[in-house]
Design a protein around this motif. Structure first.
Motif, short mmCIF file in Angstrom:
data_model
loop_
_atom_site.label_atom_id
_atom_site.label_comp_id
_atom_site.label_asym_id
_atom_site.label_seq_id
_atom_site.Cartn_x
_atom_site.Cartn_y
_atom_site.Cartn_z
N LEU A 18 -57.23 -73.65 -34.37
CA LEU A 18 -57.13 -75.01 -34.69
C LEU A 18 -58.63 -75.87 -35.17
CD1 LEU A 18 -54.06 -75.83 -31.50
CD2 LEU A 18 -54.44 -76.08 -34.69
N LEU A 19 -59.34 -75.69 -33.48
CA LEU A 19 -60.84 -75.92 -34.27
C LEU A 19 -61.67 -75.62 -34.91
CD1 LEU A 19 -62.26 -75.56 -30.63
CD2 LEU A 19 -62.27 -77.67 -31.73
N ALA A 20 -61.71 -73.77 -36.06
CA ALA A 20 -61.93 -73.74 -37.14
C ALA A 20 -61.46 -74.41 -38.13
CB ALA A 20 -61.34 -72.28 -37.00
N ILE A 21 -60.00 -75.10 -38.15
CA ILE A 21 -59.24 -75.75 -39.82
C ILE A 21 -59.76 -76.68 -39.06
CG2 ILE A 21 -56.79 -76.66 -39.62
CD1 ILE A 21 -55.61 -73.95 -38.86
N GLU A 22 -59.78 -77.75 -37.93
CA GLU A 22 -60.59 -78.60 -37.97
C GLU A 22 -61.76 -78.57 -39.05
OE1 GLU A 22 -60.51 -79.68 -34.40
OE2 GLU A 22 -58.92 -81.22 -34.08
N ALA A 23 -63.04 -77.88 -38.86
CA ALA A 23 -63.91 -77.81 -39.24
C ALA A 23 -63.86 -77.07 -40.55
CB ALA A 23 -64.56 -76.39 -38.40
N VAL A 24 -63.18 -76.61 -40.92
CA VAL A 24 -62.86 -76.68 -42.29
C VAL A 24 -62.63 -77.98 -43.84
CG1 VAL A 24 -61.31 -75.57 -44.57
CG2 VAL A 24 -61.95 -74.57 -42.96
N ALA A 25 -61.51 -78.85 -42.42
CA ALA A 25 -61.20 -80.48 -42.45
C ALA A 25 -62.63 -80.83 -43.15
CB ALA A 25 -60.24 -80.81 -42.19
N VAL A 26 -62.81 -80.81 -42.39
CA VAL A 26 -64.83 -81.76 -42.31
C VAL A 26 -65.64 -81.55 -42.80
CG1 VAL A 26 -66.53 -82.82 -40.71
CG2 VAL A 26 -64.57 -82.17 -39.21
N VAL A 27 -65.42 -80.14 -43.87
CA VAL A 27 -66.13 -79.34 -44.78
C VAL A 27 -65.68 -80.52 -46.14
CG1 VAL A 27 -67.38 -78.01 -46.41
CG2 VAL A 27 -67.38 -77.84 -43.63
N VAL A 28 -64.74 -80.50 -45.83
CA VAL A 28 -63.69 -80.89 -47.13
C VAL A 28 -64.39 -82.86 -47.37
CG1 VAL A 28 -62.22 -81.41 -47.93
CG2 VAL A 28 -61.91 -79.24 -46.97
N LEU A 29 -63.91 -83.37 -45.87
CA LEU A 29 -64.84 -84.54 -45.95
C LEU A 29 -66.17 -84.49 -46.25
CD1 LEU A 29 -64.50 -87.71 -44.75
CD2 LEU A 29 -65.01 -86.64 -42.83
N VAL A 82 -64.46 -81.78 -25.96
CA VAL A 82 -65.36 -83.14 -26.51
C VAL A 82 -65.53 -83.41 -27.71
CG1 VAL A 82 -67.87 -84.10 -26.40
CG2 VAL A 82 -66.99 -82.83 -24.71
N ALA A 83 -65.38 -82.33 -28.29
CA ALA A 83 -64.65 -83.19 -29.81
C ALA A 83 -63.17 -84.21 -29.72
CB ALA A 83 -65.05 -82.26 -31.14
N GLN A 84 -62.12 -83.63 -28.79
CA GLN A 84 -60.90 -83.86 -29.14
C GLN A 84 -60.83 -85.49 -28.65
OE1 GLN A 84 -59.10 -82.20 -31.43
NE2 GLN A 84 -61.22 -80.30 -31.52
N VAL A 85 -61.70 -85.64 -27.78
CA VAL A 85 -61.84 -86.82 -27.34
C VAL A 85 -62.34 -87.99 -28.64
CG1 VAL A 85 -62.83 -88.85 -25.55
CG2 VAL A 85 -61.28 -86.05 -24.94
N LEU A 86 -63.76 -87.63 -28.96
CA LEU A 86 -63.96 -88.34 -29.76
C LEU A 86 -63.26 -88.64 -31.36
CD1 LEU A 86 -67.66 -86.52 -29.87
CD2 LEU A 86 -66.84 -89.07 -28.56
N ILE A 87 -62.58 -87.85 -32.19
CA ILE A 87 -60.80 -87.34 -33.19
C ILE A 87 -60.35 -88.70 -32.36
CG2 ILE A 87 -59.83 -86.26 -34.62
CD1 ILE A 87 -61.79 -84.29 -33.81
N LEU A 108 -55.47 -88.82 -37.93
CA LEU A 108 -56.63 -88.33 -36.81
C LEU A 108 -55.89 -87.78 -35.70
CD1 LEU A 108 -59.01 -90.71 -37.84
CD2 LEU A 108 -58.99 -88.32 -38.54
N ALA A 109 -54.84 -88.37 -34.99
CA ALA A 109 -54.40 -88.41 -33.35
C ALA A 109 -52.98 -87.04 -33.11
CB ALA A 109 -54.14 -89.81 -33.26
N ALA A 110 -52.66 -86.92 -34.05
CA ALA A 110 -51.92 -85.95 -33.45
C ALA A 110 -52.47 -84.78 -33.17
CB ALA A 110 -50.46 -86.00 -34.67
N PRO A 111 -53.40 -83.43 -34.60
CA PRO A 111 -54.50 -82.76 -34.42
C PRO A 111 -55.48 -83.05 -33.16
CG PRO A 111 -54.47 -83.49 -36.58
CD PRO A 111 -53.87 -84.04 -35.45
N ALA A 112 -55.68 -84.00 -32.96
CA ALA A 112 -56.51 -84.17 -31.96
C ALA A 112 -55.94 -83.81 -30.46
CB ALA A 112 -57.48 -85.04 -31.52
N VAL A 113 -54.69 -84.10 -30.47
CA VAL A 113 -54.10 -84.35 -28.99
C VAL A 113 -53.73 -82.62 -29.10
CG1 VAL A 113 -52.21 -84.77 -27.72
CG2 VAL A 113 -53.13 -86.75 -28.66
N LEU A 114 -52.75 -82.03 -30.07
CA LEU A 114 -52.17 -80.88 -29.63
C LEU A 114 -53.28 -80.01 -29.89
CD1 LEU A 114 -50.51 -78.87 -30.16
CD2 LEU A 114 -51.20 -78.67 -32.88
N THR A 115 -54.66 -80.27 -30.08
CA THR A 115 -55.76 -79.23 -29.96
C THR A 115 -56.59 -79.71 -28.41
OG1 THR A 115 -56.22 -79.46 -32.48
CG2 THR A 115 -58.09 -78.42 -30.88
N PHE A 116 -56.54 -80.75 -28.55
CA PHE A 116 -57.08 -80.82 -26.76
C PHE A 116 -55.65 -80.08 -26.08
CE2 PHE A 116 -56.62 -83.91 -22.66
CZ PHE A 116 -58.15 -83.68 -22.79
#
Length: 133
Positions: A18-29, A82-87, A108-116
Motif C-alpha cells: 500500500l505504501l508503494a502504491i501511494e508512492a507511485v500515485a505521488v510520482v504520477v501527481l 505519520v504519512a497517513q495522518v498527513l494525507i 485521499l482519506a479512504a486509502p490513508a485510513v486503510l493503510t494506517f
C-alpha cells in the motif's frame, strides 16, 4: 538481518504494498504537476518548481517507508503512519472552503485510513530485554 529471516506477516506485506502504491500515485501527481507547469502560465515558476520537488521528496519517502516495512524496520511503519495522518489531514482540508469536494476527500482519506490500520496491525511485539522499566 537477512531477508530470509524476516517474518513477513500478511499485514507487513500489505502495508508495504500500500505504501508503494501511494508512492507511485505521488510520482504520477508530480508528473501531472510538471505537465501543468509546462502547459499553463503559473503565478510563480519558482513556487511551482518547489512544489514538484517537494512532491518527489514525498514520493521518495513513501518508497523508503515501503522498503522499511518490507524489511521489518520499525522506522518504516512509524514513517508510514505519520504519512497517513498527513494525507488524512490533507483530505480533511480538501472539503473546506468554497472549492471543497467530498469526492477528492474520500479518494485521499479512504486509502490513508486503510493503510494506517494495516500498518498498526503490522506492528510486532518488542524483542527480549526491551520492556519498559
Amino acid at each position: 538481518m537477512s531477508s530470509e529471516s524476516i517474518d513477513r506477516t500478511p499485514a507487513v506485506r500489505l502495508g508495504s504494498v500500500l505504501l508503494a502504491i501511494e508512492a507511485v500515485a505521488v510520482v504520477v501527481l508530480a508528473g501531472w504537476q510538471v505537465v501543468e507547469l509546462v502547459t499553463s502560465e503559473p503565478a510563480s515558476i519558482a513556487t511551482s518548481i518547489a512544489l514538484v520537488v517537494m512532491t518527489l521528496v514525498a514520493a521518495f519517502a513513501l518508497f523508503a517507508f515501503a522498503r522499511g516495512v518490507w524489511g521489518g524496520r520499525s522506522w518504516g511503519r512509524s514513517g508510514g503512519i505519520v504519512a497517513q495522518v498527513l494525507i488524512f489531514a490533507v483530505a480533511l482540508g480538501s472539503v473546506q472552503g468554497g472549492a471543497g469536494h467530498w469526492g477528492i476527500a474520500a479518494l485521499l482519506a479512504a486509502p490513508a485510513v486503510l493503510t494506517f490500520v494495516v500498518l498498526i496491525l503490522a506492528s510486532r511485539p518488542a524483542g527480549p530485554g526491551t520492556s519498559p522499566r
